[in-house]
Every structure is written in C-alpha cells, then in structure tokens.
Motif scaffolding. Structure first.
Motif, PDB file in Angstrom:
ATOM      1  N   ALA A  92      37.620  47.260  30.637  1.00  0.00           N
ATOM      2  CA  ALA A  92      37.174  46.596  29.411  1.00  0.00           C
ATOM      3  C   ALA A  92      38.391  45.995  28.733  1.00  0.00           C
ATOM      4  N   GLY A  93      38.239  44.796  28.227  1.00  0.00           N
ATOM      5  CA  GLY A  93      39.365  44.142  27.574  1.00  0.00           C
ATOM      6  C   GLY A  93      38.952  43.463  26.291  1.00  0.00           C
ATOM      7  N   VAL A 101      45.985  47.923  28.043  1.00  0.00           N
ATOM      8  CA  VAL A 101      46.897  47.291  28.999  1.00  0.00           C
ATOM      9  C   VAL A 101      46.363  45.900  29.329  1.00  0.00           C
ATOM     10  N   PRO A 102      47.117  44.836  29.038  1.00  0.00           N
ATOM     11  CA  PRO A 102      46.639  43.496  29.385  1.00  0.00           C
ATOM     12  C   PRO A 102      46.341  43.400  30.876  1.00  0.00           C
ATOM     13  N   GLY A 103      45.405  42.555  31.242  1.00  0.00           N
ATOM     14  CA  GLY A 103      45.022  42.442  32.661  1.00  0.00           C
ATOM     15  C   GLY A 103      44.410  41.102  32.949  1.00  0.00           C
ATOM     16  N   GLY A 104      43.372  41.095  33.780  1.00  0.00           N
ATOM     17  CA  GLY A 104      42.747  39.840  34.169  1.00  0.00           C
ATOM     18  C   GLY A 104      43.550  39.154  35.240  1.00  0.00           C
ATOM     19  N   THR A 105      44.310  38.120  34.862  1.00  0.00           N
ATOM     20  CA  THR A 105      45.082  37.347  35.832  1.00  0.00           C
ATOM     21  C   THR A 105      46.468  37.929  36.070  1.00  0.00           C
ATOM     22  N   ALA A 106      46.876  38.933  35.293  1.00  0.00           N
ATOM     23  CA  ALA A 106      48.214  39.504  35.436  1.00  0.00           C
ATOM     24  C   ALA A 106      48.114  41.022  35.470  1.00  0.00           C
ATOM     25  N   ALA A 107      49.206  41.661  35.877  1.00  0.00           N
ATOM     26  CA  ALA A 107      49.233  43.123  35.961  1.00  0.00           C
ATOM     27  C   ALA A 107      50.480  43.636  35.264  1.00  0.00           C
ATOM     28  N   PRO A 154      39.180  43.648  33.686  1.00  0.00           N
ATOM     29  CA  PRO A 154      39.182  43.548  35.154  1.00  0.00           C
ATOM     30  C   PRO A 154      39.560  42.155  35.632  1.00  0.00           C
ATOM     31  N   GLY A 155      40.045  42.084  36.874  1.00  0.00           N
ATOM     32  CA  GLY A 155      40.303  40.804  37.508  1.00  0.00           C
ATOM     33  C   GLY A 155      39.017  40.201  38.035  1.00  0.00           C
ATOM     34  N   LYS A 156      39.124  39.076  38.695  1.00  0.00           N
ATOM     35  CA  LYS A 156      37.950  38.372  39.202  1.00  0.00           C
ATOM     36  C   LYS A 156      37.198  39.176  40.255  1.00  0.00           C
ATOM     37  N   THR A 175      32.262  41.406  28.610  1.00  0.00           N
ATOM     38  CA  THR A 175      33.033  41.349  29.853  1.00  0.00           C
ATOM     39  C   THR A 175      32.515  40.226  30.742  1.00  0.00           C
ATOM     40  N   LYS A 176      31.207  40.072  30.779  1.00  0.00           N
ATOM     41  CA  LYS A 176      30.617  38.988  31.569  1.00  0.00           C
ATOM     42  C   LYS A 176      30.934  37.632  30.953  1.00  0.00           C
ATOM     43  N   THR A 177      30.861  37.546  29.629  1.00  0.00           N
ATOM     44  CA  THR A 177      31.102  36.272  28.941  1.00  0.00           C
ATOM     45  C   THR A 177      32.562  35.834  29.029  1.00  0.00           C
ATOM     46  N   PHE A 178      33.481  36.742  28.714  1.00  0.00           N
ATOM     47  CA  PHE A 178      34.893  36.371  28.608  1.00  0.00           C
ATOM     48  C   PHE A 178      35.668  36.514  29.914  1.00  0.00           C
ATOM     49  N   ASP A 179      35.312  37.507  30.729  1.00  0.00           N
ATOM     50  CA  ASP A 179      36.050  37.741  31.972  1.00  0.00           C
ATOM     51  C   ASP A 179      35.320  37.218  33.207  1.00  0.00           C
TER      52      ASP A 179
END
Length: 437
Positions: free
Chosen positions: A181-182, A124-130, A156-158, A48-52
C-alpha cells in the motif's frame, strides 16, 4: 552553475515553499484519508488500483513472496545489506537512553522513565524504484528503542509485488507485518487502521508530496518523524578540494529530484570556476541528466566568500541537510558548524557513504529545519514520563508555597488540593489525624 560572491552581511537560504502543496492536493489528501477512515481495506485497494494500476486481492505480503525475494536477490547484494545492518545497528544502539532517578535530602524522589513506543509504521517509497536503505534507516532505530510492533508499507510495482531488496531488508530485521500500500491511503491506514492493518503510534519514512501532506494531516492522531522536503547538499571547500570530486558530490543530490538543491560554498574563485566546469561536463553522461540539469539550473549555486570564516557563516545560514567539509583541516571547522543534518568530514567521506553504509541515519532535516531539528534516531521511538514522589517532610515544607502559586494563577481547587493534605494529615505511625496548622 551560477557563481555569486557573498559578503559577510548577506544570508542565503535553501528554503523552498513546496512542502505545503497546493490547495487541490491538500483537498485530495483529506478526501483519501476520510475515505480510508470510513471504508478501510476497500478504499485502500481501490486507490491502489487507481494510482498504482494494480488490482490486489489482499495487501499483506505472504511468506512465499519473501522467500521468492531472497531467490531473486543477488547473494553479494544480500551480503552488503547485512553489513549495512550491522553498521547501522552499532551506531544506533549507542543512542540508547535509560530511565533515571535521584533523591533529595528531604526524601523527595524525582526521575524520568523512558518507555519505547508500542508500535511504529514505516513508509518505504516504491512502485518504479526500490529503497532498501529506507527500510534499514527507519526500522533499525525503532528496534533499538524497543518498539515491539513495526509495520512496513510500500506501494507495489507493476507486477503487484514489492522489490526483492525491500523485502529482504525487512525480513533480515524480523519485520512480519508488510503491506502493499502506498500514497496517502497507506498513511491513513497506519493512522486510523483498517480491517487488515491495525493502527500505529508513529509513522516515519519519506514519500512524495501526497505522502508528506497525509503525514501532516494525521499528525496529532499519531506522531510523525518530520515533513521532509527535496534533498539538499552543501559542500564547504577550500583550494585543496578536488573539483572533479566536488562536482560529483553536488550531482549526487541533483539527480534525486528537479527540486533538489546543490550548493558549493568556498573562499576560492579558482575552485568555484573549476567545479562549475566539471558539473557541466559530468552532466552530459548522467543517466538522469534531465532531472539533474533542471535541479542545477534552478537550485544549484556556487557562493564565493571573502574568507573561510564568512564561508562558515554562510553554511550556518543555509542549515543544510547534508554538509561536506572538504578543506585542508575539516576537523578544525567542525566546532564552528552549528546547523547541519549530517556533517561529512574530509575527502573520503562522500555523502553516499552516509546514505547507505556508515551507520548514522540518513533521514535528515531539510529546508532549513536543521536549525532546530535532528536526524531520525532511537529517542524518536521512545517517550518519557516524569516521576514525582514527595515525602511527607518535603510536602509540609513546600505546601504553603505551592498553594500560593496556585492562587497566583487563580486556581483555587489546586490550592485546596494541597491544603486538604496539609491541614489534617494522618500520622504515619499512629494512624491518628494531625493538625499541621
């Protein structure tokens, strides 16, 4: 858009060899899965730290975060989510199947017992989108099936949180296990478990290539819904269709991804040319112009058939994820359509109606797999057990035939299993042994 005339003997495909990934991607995914198997939470948090780019102390979403999500979500949007939930529930509850049994005259009872899976994991995809709609479309059929434990994971998002819409949608459906977690690491956690996340029986939900590859890797340890490719739409239209509307629908899929496919199949050259002009015009004002433009250039097509019958044949060969029928009498063509994930009939049944609100599931077969697979549904979260209860009369009648079949296959122990009973059965009333030979 490129316009091509098609003859009846020609067949075209939307298949794109993209869902298997590169060898480097597959190697990366296998490494992540093995790391999570060995190191659990520690590995998931590290990825999560590396990729997100997020450092988390824990993956579990707190009750306070859910409460905050409701505070941040617009009341009108919450009302829309609740109405969508009602529509989707109503549709999926009609898919429920029941166990069944029947009796033969010789006393045999046969049947099928239907049981809900114990647990399911939803990605559920996330990060920059919802994507609250992904929550609804994956969770609701599982709930309708009777799955008792549903786990939701999303990157998670930023800010280290999940989107208010995703959290509110999950809360409205009663989901308590929600984790930040993604990627492949989340799929591995759902399949094998960690200190925090207990393993599940089935994983559903869309994601990027690493998620898709991870689902492929863990299949067999758990069940999965499908390996979904980029979105695709085919519009089957005649000269009664409105070019502006057809073009808008084609672009609604093109804006998803540069690999998305948007196709018009028609028997009208006039419509084909008008739609091509409209697509170019509408592209200029799209916020995601670069993505949509690349999609249209590489995977957008207009096929002109000699007749509507030929056009239908072309659609069946394409076997699209989404099919819109925009003709004078769309219902008249429905019986001729054999291969499509979801079919939208008429001018007012635009594809986004199905994406968010109507009720049918938007998790659909892609890449030509509509030839043999179906949308995500309630039965995907149920399993079936065969029930066999032979009476003594039925057993005695068929024992010799069963033994003969076993020996035909060279399985002597199978035959003896039958003959152990048929050669000296206990009388049910007297309790004495009876010789049936």
């Amino acid at each position: 858009m490129k316009i091509t005339a098609v003859k009846r003997s020609e067949r075209f495909s939307l298949k794109r060899s993209i869902d298997s990934g590169t060898e480097e991607q597959r190697k990366t995914v296998r490494g992540i899965i093995e790391d999570v198997r060995q190191n659990g939470d520690k590995a998931v948090l590290a990825y999560t730290k590396t990729f997100d780019g997020i450092s988390l102390n824990q993956m579990a979403v707190s009750a306070e975060e859910v409460t905050e999500a409701y505070r941040l979500l617009d009341d009108q949007l919450l009302a829309v989510i609740r109405q969508a939930i009602a529509n989707i529930k109503e549709y999926h509850e009609r898919q429920l199947q029941s166990s069944w049994f029947y009796h033969r005259k010789d006393g045999t009872m046969l049947g099928q017992k239907i049981t809900a899976l114990d647990s399911a994991g939803v990605y559920v995809p996330g990060g920059t989108a919802a994507y609250p709609s992904s929550v609804l479309m994956n969770v609701i059929p599982a709930l309708a099936a009777g799955v008792e434990r549903i786990v939701l994971v999303s990157p998670p998002g930023k800010d280290g949180r999940l989107s208010p819409g995703v959290l509110a949608a999950a809360s409205e459906l009663g989901i308590k296990e929600i984790y930040k977690a993604g990627g492949a690491q989340a799929i591995a956690a759902l399949a094998y478990g960690t200190e925090t996340i207990q393993p599940v029986d089935k994983i559903t939900g869309p994601g990027n290539i690493f998620v898709a590859l991870a689902k492929r890797e863990v299949f067999g340890v758990v069940d999965i819904d499908m390996i979904a490719g980029p979105s695709e739409i085919v519009v089957l239209a005649d000269d009664t269709a409105v070019p502006k509307e057809v073009a808008a629908d084609l672009l609604s899929q093109a804006e998803h991804d540069t690999l998305s496919s948007s196709v018009l199949v028609t028997d009208s050259r006039k419509l084909a040319e008008a739609v091509s002009d409209e697509v170019n015009k509408q592209l200029q004002t799209l916020p995601r112009k670069e993505i949509a433009e690349a999609s249209i250039k590489d995977h957008g097509r207009i096929y002109i058939a000699e007749s509507m019958e030929d056009a239908v044949d072309t659609v069946n060969a394409l076997a699209p994820e989404h099919l819109e029928i925009m003709t004078h009498s769309p219902e008249a063509l429905l019986g001729s359509i054999r291969h499509a994930g979801a079919i939208f009939l008429g001018r007012y049944s635009a594809e986004p109606v199905g994406d968010y609100f109507a009720g049918p599931n938007h998790v659909l077969p892609t890449n030509g797999t509509a030839r043999f697979s179906s949308p995500l549904n309630v039965t995907d979260f149920q399993k079936k057990s065969s029930i066999i209860s032979y009476s003594r009369k039925a057993f005695e009648t068929h024992a010799d035939s069963i033994s003969a079949f076993a020996r035909l296959e060279g399985l002597e122990a199978h035959a003896r299993s039958i003959e152990a009973r048929n050669g000296g059965m206990t009388d049910e009333k007297s309790g004495t042994r009876q010789n049936n030979k």
